[in-house]
Each structure stands twice: as C-alpha cells, then as structure tokens.
Design an enzyme around this catalytic site. Structure first.
Site, PDB file in Angstrom:
ATOM      1  N   GLU A 165       0.804  -1.238   0.000  1.00  0.00           N
ATOM      2  CA  GLU A 165       0.000   0.000   0.000  1.00  0.00           C
ATOM      3  C   GLU A 165       0.830   1.278   0.000  1.00  0.00           C
ATOM      4  OE1 GLU A 165      -3.265  -0.044   2.773  1.00  0.00           O
ATOM      5  OE2 GLU A 165      -4.247  -1.665   1.677  1.00  0.00           O
ATOM      6  N   GLU A 369      -5.415  -8.621   0.175  1.00  0.00           N
ATOM      7  CA  GLU A 369      -6.214  -8.256   1.348  1.00  0.00           C
ATOM      8  C   GLU A 369      -7.652  -8.008   0.925  1.00  0.00           C
ATOM      9  OE1 GLU A 369      -4.803  -5.152   4.049  1.00  0.00           O
ATOM     10  OE2 GLU A 369      -2.740  -5.743   3.618  1.00  0.00           O
TER      11      GLU A 369
END
Ligand code: BG6
Length: 469
Positions: A165, A369
């Site tokens: 991320e 995720e």
C-alpha cells in the site's frame, strides 16, 4: 451474469490469508530487532500498541498448524525489515534470518505457499532519522535489504510483494502511522518520497528476476473502483481525477515505468512534482512485475469539487473517501451498507475493480487483502459466531468468480486476516481474523487461539475450491 453459469476457480488457485509483521508478531524488541517507525509512533487513545500484538513470533508453529487445518494453500505475511537489519542497513541480524527461515520452512512442511511482503509500513526508524524516503539513500538500503531477502529466502519463496500500500502511505500516512511528524509541508515531500519508493521497487523487481529466475514479484497497492456520484460530466471528471491519483499513478509506474498523465498534471497544478534525476525514468522502466497484487476493502464515490476548503473533509481513515479542493469530493454511496467502522461494503465493486485492473494491465492478479473489521464477541464455550464476516467474504468470493468468468486472470485470494491482529489505528477490538486471539486492548489475558465460525466456513470453501460458499 448468472452465477451458476460462471467458470470455476482454477485448479491451482492460491486460497490464502494475510497478516503483516508488526500487526501480528509482537516481540517488538526481541532477538536483536531494531525499532521501526511504527514502534516509535503514537497510538490513538484507547488502542493497543504493537509490542505484543498476537504474539505470533512465539506461537507461529501453533498458528501455522491452524492455518494448515483450515486448508490454506498460501500464507501472505511480511518480513520486518528491522529484524533483518536493525538499523535498516549495515550488519545483518542472524536471529532475524533464522526466524523467517523457520517460519518459511514450517509453512512449506504444511504445503503452504509463502507469499512475502518485503515492506509493510514498518520502515526502520534509523532510516527515518536520516530522512526516511525523502533521502535517496533509503533506496539503496531497500535494495540491499531486498538482495538479502532474495539471497537467504529466494530458494523457497516464489511470490514476492515489494511494498504494501504505497498509495495509502502517501495519501493517508498520518492515519496508518507512517508519516514522519517532522515533515512540515507533507504533500510535496510525500510525492518525492513516492518517487523514491517507485525507484526502489523497480530496482528490487529487476534484482529479483536476476537472482531468483523462478520467482515472481509484483507491487501491492490498495486499488478500488472509483464511482462518480452521478452522470453529471463534472462528477465523471472528478472520479477520473481521483482514480488516477489514488490508483493508476502507482500501477502505471510499476507496470509501464511512467507517470500517469492526469496524476502528473495534478502534481504540477499543486506544486507537488518530484525532482527526477537523470536516469530515473530508465530505472522505472527496467522493473517489470510478473503479477499485480492488490488490497481491496471498499469502493469510493466522488463528486465534483466545490472548490472551497470544505472539500477537505478528511476523516483520517484510509478507506473513507476524503476530498481535495479543485480535484474531487468524497461522498457516501446511498446504495451501500457500511461496516461497524464506517467502511462501505461493496462486493460488486470488487468485480469491477478486478475487471478494471485486468483491462488496463493484462497481468495475473493476486488479491492480498480483503475482509471485514468487526467487534467480534467471544461467547461461552469458546464460540465466535461471525456470520457477518462469512456473509462479507462469501459475497466477495462470488464476485471474484464472476470476474474470472469475465476473463480476469486471478491467481489467488488472501483475505485479511489469517488470525486476529492489531489494526493500523483502531486496536485489537477491530478484528478481521478467522482465528480469535484472546486478548483485549490492554489486557493480554492468555492470548489463546479460538477458531471462529468463519474458520470452518473458509475450510469448506477451500476444500471445494470455491464451489461451496
Ligand atoms: C490495509 C493494510 O490498509 O488495511 C493493513 O495493509 C490493515 O495493514 C488493513 O490492517 C485494514 O485496515 P485497519 O486500519 O482496519 O487495520
């Protein structure tokens, strides 16, 4: 599309689950581990720190046995940079190498494929003190660290993720605890840091291909479809603006080795363009991902900017759309329900996100995720009835299957999280796991592991290769 007519999941599909080092391991200062920016960060009032977390460092064998019982084919975890290099660079900490060797071997002995995130928010604090990602020396430190990982673990690890991320670190660094509080004018500096991370990532991808020809490597940003609030043309432009700034900037750089033009013009307008040194663009082009990993929790809906400071309705949370004056304004989507933590639930948006990434890059995709954070309740007899989590995951898996039917080359699905862990800024009370960890924010209790209802459900999903959801 009719679900009953959809294509099955591929035979070798990587049914997995995910964690990250600092959120699950604990043992924050044991066996030579150095301090990271997370260890040095502040925690919102009422939430736990990460010192013990789920104590996975001491209990990884028990945890992996449970993962095997659940039937996991893959386990996505991160290596703590500070266990390998306590100061980010310099002397290797042999105990850190030993820990991850044992962890990887334990997974392989249970036929679980390790998927390794090389860096998940926890930059060594020693590097931060020297400017962190603002300092080009951090690029070298990261590449040196990558080289060590490939050298020691590359014989067994086939899937590598460069940076978790990166886009959230740039856009929501304050919420997730990665933003250096000393930076006075963060926005401009963050885009310089972003440029350095992109260079580090490209170099690591190239190095991986040289050192581990049988391994695969890719970026792992958080990517989501961005919806316009209406068919008003200005809303469409706002959605396109936000998507370029939030999503495509990161993936265009990773895959094509260039800056996205809309994102670049945004940076120009705001005065955020990074300094690009001679040779940088060649470096960016030299790194080629084998697949794209991405995290997905929710979509965002945006409207045209009102061109006044009220656009800055930042909530300090990474999944709730903020706004930016002159660019876009985040709004809530009236068609979507929300989690207990205010995140919109959008399984169909998952399909749309998979399709968009596939259309744009035509690479294999790996979901690293996806999951539901909730206040789980431990009931008498060690029971956790997390039907809401089952419902959430079931709907996302069904949409993933539709995306496969649409032609998306999806190679795996690793929901967040394999086991309960400490959330980035909302403590252990915001649980995601298939396995309950018996502790509260400040009372560590006995940390015992308890299989939730979703554990048994996911086991069936995996056993039936996604036929039974
Ligand atoms: C992602 C991160 O942003 O979302 C994870 O990669 C994080 O580290 C997950 O835990 C869920 O977010 P949160 O804030 O609920 O922990």
């Amino acid at each position: 599309m009719d679900y009953s007519k959809s294509k099955p999941f591929p035979k070798d599909f990587l049914w997995g689950a995910s964690t990250s080092a600092y959120q699950v391991e604990g043992a924050w200062d044991e066996d030579g581990k150095g301090l990271s920016v997370i260890d040095m960060g502040k925690h919102p009032e009422g939430t736990s720190d990460f010192k013990v977390a789920s104590d996975h460092y001491h209990r990884y064998k028990e945890d992996i046995a449970l993962f095997a019982e659940m039937g996991l084919k893959a386990y996505r975890f991160s290596i703590a940079w500070t266990r390998i290099y306590p100061k980010g660079t310099g002397e290797i900490n042999e105990k850190g190498i030993a820990f991850y060797n044992d962890l990887i071997n334990e997974l392989l002995s249970h036929n679980i494929e390790p998927i390794v995130t090389m860096y998940h928010f926890d930059l060594p604090y020693a590097l931060q003190e020297k400017g962190g990602w603002s300092n080009r020396e951090t690029i070298d430190a990261y590449v040196n660290y990558a080289k060590t990982l490939f050298k020691y673990f590359g014989d067994r690890v086939k899937y590598w993720l460069t940076i978790n991320e990166q886009n959230m670190m740039i856009l929501h660094g304050a919420a997730i605890g990665t933003l250096d509080p000393k930076i006075e004018n963060p926005q401009k500096e963050l885009y310089q840091q972003n440029h350095h991370m992109l260079l580090a990532q490209a170099k690591a991808m190239k190095l991986c291909h040289e050192m581990c020809p049988n391994a695969k490597i890719g970026p792992a940003p958080n990517i989501i479809s961005i919806y316009p609030a209406s068919s008003k043309p200005e809303d469409i432009i706002a959605a396109s603006n936000f998507s370029s700034i939030r999503n495509w900037l990161y993936l265009d750089a990773a895959v094509f080795g260039r800056y996205n033009s809309i994102a670049w013009s945004y940076m120009e307008e705001k005065g955020y363009t990074p300094i690009i040194q001679e040779g940088d663009m060649e470096i960016l082009k030299s790194g080629k991902p084998d697949f794209i990993a991405f995290n997905y929790y929710s979509t965002s809906t945006v409207a045209e900017s009102k061109n006044d400071p009220s656009d800055k309705n930042s909530t300090g949370d990474q999944q709730i759309a903020i706004g930016e004056e002159g660019v876009y304004r985040g709004v809530s989507n009236p068609y979507l329900e929300k989690t207990q933590f205010g995140w919109e639930i959008d399984p169909v948006g998952f399909r749309s996100t998979l399709r968009e990434i596939n259309e744009r890059y035509n690479l294999p995709l790996l979901v690293t995720e996806n999951g539901l954070g909730a206040y789980d309740k431990l009931e008498e007899g060690d029971v956790v009835n997390d039907d809401y989590r089952i419902d959430f995951l079931k709907k996302h898996i069904e949409q993933a299957r539709l995306a496969i039917t649409d032609g998306v080359n999806l190679i795996g699905y690793c929901p967040w999280s394999a086991i309960d862990l400490v959330s980035t800024h909302q403590g252990i009370s915001k649980r995601y796991g298939f396995i309950y960890v018996n502790r509260d924010e400040f009372d560590l209790k006995d940390l015992r592991r308890i299989k939730k209802k979703s554990f048994y459900w996911y086991k069936d999903v995996i056993e039936s290769n996604g036929e039974k959801t």
